[in-house]
Design a protein around this motif. Structure first.
Motif, PDB file in Angstrom:
ATOM      1  N   ALA A  82       3.791 -29.835  48.788  1.00  0.00           N
ATOM      2  CA  ALA A  82       2.912 -28.921  49.532  1.00  0.00           C
ATOM      3  C   ALA A  82       3.732 -27.904  50.314  1.00  0.00           C
ATOM      4  N   SER A  83       4.849 -28.343  50.859  1.00  0.00           N
ATOM      5  CA  SER A  83       5.679 -27.468  51.702  1.00  0.00           C
ATOM      6  C   SER A  83       6.322 -26.339  50.908  1.00  0.00           C
ATOM      7  N   GLN A  84       6.502 -26.531  49.616  1.00  0.00           N
ATOM      8  CA  GLN A  84       7.183 -25.509  48.810  1.00  0.00           C
ATOM      9  C   GLN A  84       6.215 -24.452  48.276  1.00  0.00           C
ATOM     10  N   TYR A  85       4.928 -24.630  48.611  1.00  0.00           N
ATOM     11  CA  TYR A  85       3.923 -23.660  48.127  1.00  0.00           C
ATOM     12  C   TYR A  85       4.202 -22.259  48.658  1.00  0.00           C
ATOM     13  N   SER A  86       4.856 -22.168  49.814  1.00  0.00           N
ATOM     14  CA  SER A  86       5.085 -20.849  50.415  1.00  0.00           C
ATOM     15  C   SER A  86       5.955 -19.967  49.518  1.00  0.00           C
ATOM     16  N   TYR A  87       6.808 -20.541  48.689  1.00  0.00           N
ATOM     17  CA  TYR A  87       7.667 -19.687  47.845  1.00  0.00           C
ATOM     18  C   TYR A  87       7.437 -19.919  46.357  1.00  0.00           C
ATOM     19  N   THR A  88       6.286 -20.501  46.024  1.00  0.00           N
ATOM     20  CA  THR A  88       6.032 -20.762  44.603  1.00  0.00           C
ATOM     21  C   THR A  88       5.930 -19.428  43.834  1.00  0.00           C
ATOM     22  N   GLY A  89       6.461 -19.445  42.628  1.00  0.00           N
ATOM     23  CA  GLY A  89       6.475 -18.210  41.837  1.00  0.00           C
ATOM     24  C   GLY A  89       7.715 -17.371  42.058  1.00  0.00           C
ATOM     25  N   THR A  90       8.627 -17.869  42.876  1.00  0.00           N
ATOM     26  CA  THR A  90       9.900 -17.153  43.085  1.00  0.00           C
ATOM     27  C   THR A  90      11.041 -18.163  43.002  1.00  0.00           C
ATOM     28  N   ALA A  91      12.265 -17.643  43.057  1.00  0.00           N
ATOM     29  CA  ALA A  91      13.458 -18.472  43.260  1.00  0.00           C
ATOM     30  C   ALA A  91      13.648 -19.534  42.178  1.00  0.00           C
ATOM     31  N   LEU A  92      13.629 -19.088  40.923  1.00  0.00           N
ATOM     32  CA  LEU A  92      13.755 -20.044  39.811  1.00  0.00           C
ATOM     33  C   LEU A  92      15.030 -19.796  39.013  1.00  0.00           C
ATOM     34  N   ASP A  93      16.041 -19.238  39.686  1.00  0.00           N
ATOM     35  CA  ASP A  93      17.246 -18.802  38.974  1.00  0.00           C
ATOM     36  C   ASP A  93      18.446 -19.721  39.169  1.00  0.00           C
ATOM     37  N   LEU A  94      18.235 -20.884  39.775  1.00  0.00           N
ATOM     38  CA  LEU A  94      19.358 -21.805  39.997  1.00  0.00           C
ATOM     39  C   LEU A  94      19.004 -23.192  39.493  1.00  0.00           C
ATOM     40  N   PRO A  95      20.014 -23.958  39.053  1.00  0.00           N
ATOM     41  CA  PRO A  95      19.739 -25.342  38.677  1.00  0.00           C
ATOM     42  C   PRO A  95      19.485 -26.204  39.922  1.00  0.00           C
ATOM     43  N   LEU A  96      18.899 -27.369  39.678  1.00  0.00           N
ATOM     44  CA  LEU A  96      18.335 -28.219  40.735  1.00  0.00           C
ATOM     45  C   LEU A  96      19.135 -28.306  42.033  1.00  0.00           C
ATOM     46  N   LEU A  97      20.375 -28.762  41.962  1.00  0.00           N
ATOM     47  CA  LEU A  97      21.084 -29.072  43.209  1.00  0.00           C
ATOM     48  C   LEU A  97      21.358 -27.805  44.027  1.00  0.00           C
ATOM     49  N   GLN A  98      21.705 -26.719  43.348  1.00  0.00           N
ATOM     50  CA  GLN A  98      21.912 -25.440  44.046  1.00  0.00           C
ATOM     51  C   GLN A  98      20.577 -24.873  44.522  1.00  0.00           C
ATOM     52  N   TRP A  99      19.557 -25.072  43.733  1.00  0.00           N
ATOM     53  CA  TRP A  99      18.195 -24.615  44.077  1.00  0.00           C
ATOM     54  C   TRP A  99      17.730 -25.289  45.374  1.00  0.00           C
ATOM     55  N   LEU A 100      17.969 -26.587  45.477  1.00  0.00           N
ATOM     56  CA  LEU A 100      17.576 -27.312  46.702  1.00  0.00           C
ATOM     57  C   LEU A 100      18.303 -26.740  47.916  1.00  0.00           C
TER      58      LEU A 100
END
Ligand code: GUN
Ligand code: ZN
Length: 449
Positions: A82-100
């Protein structure tokens, strides 16, 4: 005449899944919902007169579905942040650990601010309800008060929800966005106590160690104990990305596998749901089967942050419980209809890679999105299909909604209407949403019944 009055009676086409059949179509049936929001009966429309005598309703009480309308079980999102809804649809350019480290932890740290939390949590619960999610299994953040607020909002808007205050005591990326072991355990106990005290009928706490890389052994053991002592659900992540799997191996060398790490910390029970599982071995799947733990398949996320492809067929062959998850915001769509499409696409990619792979059918994925999800969350005695005695969690779908995204070009059987809706439909086709017999969409200022 029965003593228990019925508050809704619908007549028309119903579609749902059972243990034996992924898609059961019931044409011209009558379904009654009792005062407690449970399904009182579902029988042939031919018997409507005798049913009306038995249950004491009038012909004018029956809501007759229109052409191109049907009723299906509500969708189950077995994994959503639920907390990540604020940026959903963006920020999909990094693999998991860097993304976190780069996107997720800095955003989650903001939920210390309850005004920020209130805004986003109202939006995500409303959006998922509009998209037909009648049951959601949520990750919030480490903040107990904001997590309690999410529970309050789900209750207010009428969504069935499992709500998790996130636990993490290892994080080198964002200062302050972590807890001490003791703090995490104590705050989890406070969260559970406070949420249960509210006695919300359809909102419950879920014990939530973020994943093995965020929680030390002592914390995982504490959380396993807390879940056991309170008979609670558990959720976490497992085997999502190769780099993560490698890091878990390095950090926990004495364990046989990633699954073994959770098993030995008493975190695998028949009320556990683990997201992803892309790289689980057959031996690990057998442990899931033996413990009754389930998998949340999050295909949008698996593809969006290039984590991997889960072989759902292999999971089903191992008789492990499995449902669908959006995994907002690693997955960018807050809709289980999207998860259905991505699950079908992912299965087709596996078939392209290996033609002997048995592609999932749309009927099977429909089951994953409804009954499968309720089984994965161990809520299938309450919801998931239209068995008498279960809560009425349902969507009234109009495939031909005038402002909707698709056309029907002639008479079509219900199976075709369902397939079209699953592949092409959206919230404009979802005319009404019910949770435990309460109509929660369209939204009303006050609860409507
Ligand atoms: N693993 C640990 N935390 C997370 C998260 O927030 N999202 C995803 N997709 N995987 C995780
Ligand atoms: Zn996740």
């Amino acid at each position: 005449v029965c003593n228990h009055p019925v508050k809704h009676i619908f007549r028309g086409t119903f579609v749902h899944s059972t243990q034996d059949t992924p898609l059961k179509i019931l044409e011209d049936n009558v379904l009654g919902v009792d005062d407690d929001g449970k399904i009182a009966f579902i029988e042939s429309g031919k018997d409507v007169v005798s049913l009306s005598h038995k249950w004491g309703f009038k012909a004018s009480d029956v809501k007759q579905l229109e052409l191109h309308e049907f009723i299906m079980p509500g969708l189950v999102d077995t994994h959503i942040h639920a907390s990540q809804y604020s940026y959903t649809g963006t920020a999909l350019d990094l693999p998991l650990l860097q993304w976190l480290n780069t996107y997720t932890f800095p955003v989650e740290a903001k939920y210390k601010d309850l005004t920020f939390a209130d805004n986003v949590y109202n939006k995500v619960v409303r959006r998922t309800l509009m998209n037909g999610t009648t049951t959601a299994c949520y990750f919030a953040t480490i903040h107990t008060d904001a997590s309690l607020l999410l529970g309050e909002i789900a209750n207010k808007l009428g969504q069935r929800a499992l709500v998790g205050k996130v636990c993490m005591n290892c994080n080198n990326a964002v200062e302050h966005y972590k807890e001490s072991t003791e703090e995490s355990s104590e705050e989890t106990k406070r969260f559970i106590h406070e949420l249960l005290k509210k006695k919300y009928p359809h909102v419950r706490p879920v014990v939530t160690p973020r994943f093995a890389l965020s929680c030390c052994s002592a914390l995982m053991r504490d959380l396993g104990d807390i879940a056991k002592n309170n008979n609670l659900h558990i959720q976490s992540h497992i085997s999502e990305n190769k780099e993560e799997c490698e890091a878990v191996k390095q950090l926990f060398p004495e364990f046989e596998s990633y699954t073994d790490v959770y098993l030995k910390h008493n975190l695998l029970t028949d009320k556990t749901v683990m997201a992803h599982g892309c790289y689980l071995s057959d031996a690990e799947l057998q442990v899931f089967r033996d413990t009754g733990a389930s998998i949340s398949h999050c295909p949008n996320s698996n593809i969006s942050i290039c984590s991997g492809l889960l072989d759902v067929r292999n999971v089903l062959n191992h008789k492990v419980k499995i449902g669908l998850g959006t995994d907002v915001a690693g997955g960018y769509s807050p809709s289980i209809l999207d998860a259905i499409r991505r699950a079908l696409d992912s299965s087709k990619v596996l078939t392209i890679q290996d033609p002997s792979h048995q592609t999932l059918t749309f009927e099977e994925v429909f089951r994953l999105a409804t009954l499968g999800g309720s089984q994965a969350l161990s809520l299938d005695s309450e919801t998931g299909n239209f068995e008498v005695g279960k809560d009425f969690d349902a969507l009234l779908v109009n495939v031909c909604a005038p402002e909707g995204p698709m056309d029907i070009c002639g008479p079509e059987p219900p199976k075709v209407l369902l397939e079209k809706f699953l592949n092409l439909g959206d919230d404009r086709n979802i005319r009404e949403v019910y949770v435990a017999g309460r109509r929660v969409v369209p939204f009303a200022e006050t609860a409507s019944c």
